[in-house]
Write a protein that holds these residues in place. Structure first.
Motif, PDB file in Angstrom:
ATOM      1  N   LYS A 169      -4.647  -7.061  -3.770  1.00 22.32           N
ATOM      2  CA  LYS A 169      -3.452  -7.056  -2.910  1.00 22.32           C
ATOM      3  C   LYS A 169      -2.460  -5.981  -3.323  1.00 22.32           C
ATOM      4  CE  LYS A 169      -2.704 -11.337  -3.964  1.00 22.32           C
ATOM      5  NZ  LYS A 169      -3.950 -11.536  -4.736  1.00 22.32           N
ATOM      6  N   SER A 170      -2.153  -5.937  -4.625  1.00 24.32           N
ATOM      7  CA  SER A 170      -1.160  -4.967  -5.084  1.00 24.32           C
ATOM      8  C   SER A 170      -1.682  -3.532  -4.920  1.00 24.32           C
ATOM      9  CB  SER A 170      -0.762  -5.254  -6.538  1.00 24.32           C
ATOM     10  OG  SER A 170      -0.172  -6.546  -6.635  1.00 24.32           O
ATOM     11  N   SER A 171      -2.972  -3.349  -5.165  1.00 23.21           N
ATOM     12  CA  SER A 171      -3.586  -2.026  -4.959  1.00 23.21           C
ATOM     13  C   SER A 171      -3.500  -1.610  -3.492  1.00 23.21           C
ATOM     14  CB  SER A 171      -5.060  -2.054  -5.370  1.00 23.21           C
ATOM     15  OG  SER A 171      -5.202  -2.470  -6.705  1.00 23.21           O
ATOM     16  N   ALA A 204       3.495  -1.258  -6.697  1.00 21.17           N
ATOM     17  CA  ALA A 204       3.133  -2.648  -6.976  1.00 21.17           C
ATOM     18  C   ALA A 204       2.272  -2.640  -8.235  1.00 21.17           C
ATOM     19  CB  ALA A 204       2.363  -3.241  -5.800  1.00 21.17           C
ATOM     20  N   ARG A 205       2.619  -3.491  -9.196  1.00 22.25           N
ATOM     21  CA  ARG A 205       1.880  -3.490 -10.463  1.00 22.25           C
ATOM     22  C   ARG A 205       0.519  -4.136 -10.263  1.00 22.25           C
ATOM     23  NH1 ARG A 205       6.038  -4.656 -14.273  1.00 22.25           N
ATOM     24  NH2 ARG A 205       4.552  -5.155 -15.915  1.00 22.25           N
ATOM     25  N   THR A 206      -0.510  -3.441 -10.722  1.00 23.56           N
ATOM     26  CA  THR A 206      -1.876  -3.950 -10.600  1.00 23.56           C
ATOM     27  C   THR A 206      -2.417  -4.246 -11.994  1.00 23.56           C
ATOM     28  OG1 THR A 206      -2.915  -1.784 -10.762  1.00 23.56           O
ATOM     29  CG2 THR A 206      -2.251  -2.503  -8.562  1.00 23.56           C
ATOM     30  N   LYS A 235      -1.598 -11.300 -12.065  1.00 21.26           N
ATOM     31  CA  LYS A 235      -0.551 -10.321 -12.367  1.00 21.26           C
ATOM     32  C   LYS A 235       0.726 -10.613 -11.569  1.00 21.26           C
ATOM     33  CE  LYS A 235       1.192  -6.692 -14.197  1.00 21.26           C
ATOM     34  NZ  LYS A 235       1.474  -6.728 -15.631  1.00 21.26           N
ATOM     35  N   THR A 236       0.573 -10.804 -10.275  1.00 22.01           N
ATOM     36  CA  THR A 236       1.731 -11.007  -9.407  1.00 22.01           C
ATOM     37  C   THR A 236       2.094 -12.489  -9.397  1.00 22.01           C
ATOM     38  OG1 THR A 236       0.912  -9.181  -8.075  1.00 22.01           O
ATOM     39  CG2 THR A 236       2.640 -10.532  -7.100  1.00 22.01           C
ATOM     40  N   GLN A 237       3.318 -12.813  -9.814  1.00 18.10           N
ATOM     41  CA  GLN A 237       3.685 -14.231  -9.954  1.00 18.10           C
ATOM     42  C   GLN A 237       4.881 -14.642  -9.106  1.00 18.10           C
ATOM     43  OE1 GLN A 237       3.340 -16.049 -13.682  1.00 18.10           O
ATOM     44  NE2 GLN A 237       1.320 -15.164 -13.932  1.00 18.10           N
ATOM     45  N   VAL A 256       5.250  -7.970   1.890  1.00 18.25           N
ATOM     46  CA  VAL A 256       5.521  -9.009   0.905  1.00 18.25           C
ATOM     47  C   VAL A 256       4.248  -9.352   0.144  1.00 18.25           C
ATOM     48  CG1 VAL A 256       6.515 -11.290   0.539  1.00 18.25           C
ATOM     49  CG2 VAL A 256       7.291  -9.891   2.476  1.00 18.25           C
ATOM     50  N   ASP A 257       4.252  -9.020  -1.137  1.00 21.59           N
ATOM     51  CA  ASP A 257       3.124  -9.305  -2.023  1.00 21.59           C
ATOM     52  C   ASP A 257       3.264 -10.747  -2.510  1.00 21.59           C
ATOM     53  OD1 ASP A 257       0.863  -8.867  -3.541  1.00 21.59           O
ATOM     54  OD2 ASP A 257       1.791  -7.461  -4.938  1.00 21.59           O
ATOM     55  N   VAL A 258       2.241 -11.539  -2.266  1.00 15.61           N
ATOM     56  CA  VAL A 258       2.276 -12.972  -2.570  1.00 15.61           C
ATOM     57  C   VAL A 258       1.337 -13.225  -3.759  1.00 15.61           C
ATOM     58  CG1 VAL A 258       1.599 -15.218  -1.619  1.00 15.61           C
ATOM     59  CG2 VAL A 258       2.809 -13.573  -0.170  1.00 15.61           C
TER      60      VAL A 258
END
Ligand SMILES: Nc1nc2c(ncn2[C@@H]2O[C@H](COP(=O)(O)OP(=O)(O)OP(=O)(O)O)[C@@H](O)[C@H]2O)c(=O)[nH]1
Ligand SMILES: [Mg+2]
Length: 200
Positions: free
Chosen positions: A36-38, A50-52, A58-60, A77-79
């Motif tokens: 997702k972040s990528s 976005a940090r991968t 990773k994403t919290q 919106v990164d979930v």
């Protein structure tokens, strides 16, 4: 759609922290580590916005990225990813609540990009998320990720595996194979988002 600029806007774990800008939002959901972040970095042509991470979870938080385009501006919106085993039951419940709160109450939300690993059959969690997305009654872009790992002549196998588990014959569903490595179908993703921004 041409993306002119993008920036990290805010992290949120509850509604009072969501941005107030009044822009439409497109959310990304999918298992931990699905990409997702990528996907956000690829779409926005940013290396590390976005940090991968190669380790899942990773994403919290809900991370809002503001995108300025030649069309309407919007938020991606990164979930946080689901199906990540190494968090406590309590943490998972809190995650679930945070995500549900957002997806079920956010009036600015105009579409959901649901990402599933294209290298494997959809998991039980993926199928549950797809059913849940249908219940939300949102336009869905179903993205098969990491397709650079699949030979071109096996693409139809991936789609068949998806079709076996998920009913893709629905008016609100669009299916796209994708790769952050080869940038496969980036323009098609942008077109899908653009269409959502002008929908009533
Ligand atoms: N080969 C390949 N690897 C990818 C692709 N997209 C992501 N990855 C890799 O998959 C791993 C996870 O990527 P992320 O973008 O951090 O995944 P995520 O869904 O944001 O994960 P969480 O934040 O934990 O939910 C990283 O090692 C990425 O380099 C892709 O299109 N192709
Ligand atoms: Mg992530």
């Amino acid at each position: 759609m041409i993306i002119n600029q993008s920036e990290f806007s805010v992290s949120a774990v509850k509604a009072s922290q969501y941005p107030e800008g009044g822009l439409d939002e497109i959310a990304l959901a999918g298992r931990s580590n699905v990409g997702k972040s990528s996907f956000i970095n690829t779409l926005l042509q940013r290396k590390n916005l976005a940090r991968t991470s190669s380790s899942p979870g990773k994403t919290q938080t809900l991370n809002f990225y503001r995108v300025d385009s030649d069309q309407a501006d919007f938020y991606l919106v990164d979930v946080p990813g689901y199906g990540y085993a190494k968090v406590s039951k309590k943490q998972r419940e809190e995650f679930g609540e945070m995500i549900q709160d957002y997806l079920e109450t956010r009036a600015y939300l105009k579409g959901l990009i649901l990402m599933i690993d294209g290298r494997h059959e959809p998991t039980v969690d993926d199928i549950a998320m797809y059913d849940y997305a249908q219940y939300l009654n949102l336009p869905i872009l179903l993205v098969a990720t990491k397709m650079d790992k699949i030979k071109k002549n096996a693409f139809n196998k991936t789609e068949a595996a998806f079709r076996k588990h998920l009913n893709l014959n629905k008016d609100n569903v669009t299916f796209l194979p994708f790769s952050s490595v080869t940038k496969l179908n980036v323009d098609q993703v942008k077109d899908w988002i653009q269409a959502r921004l002008y929908e009533e």
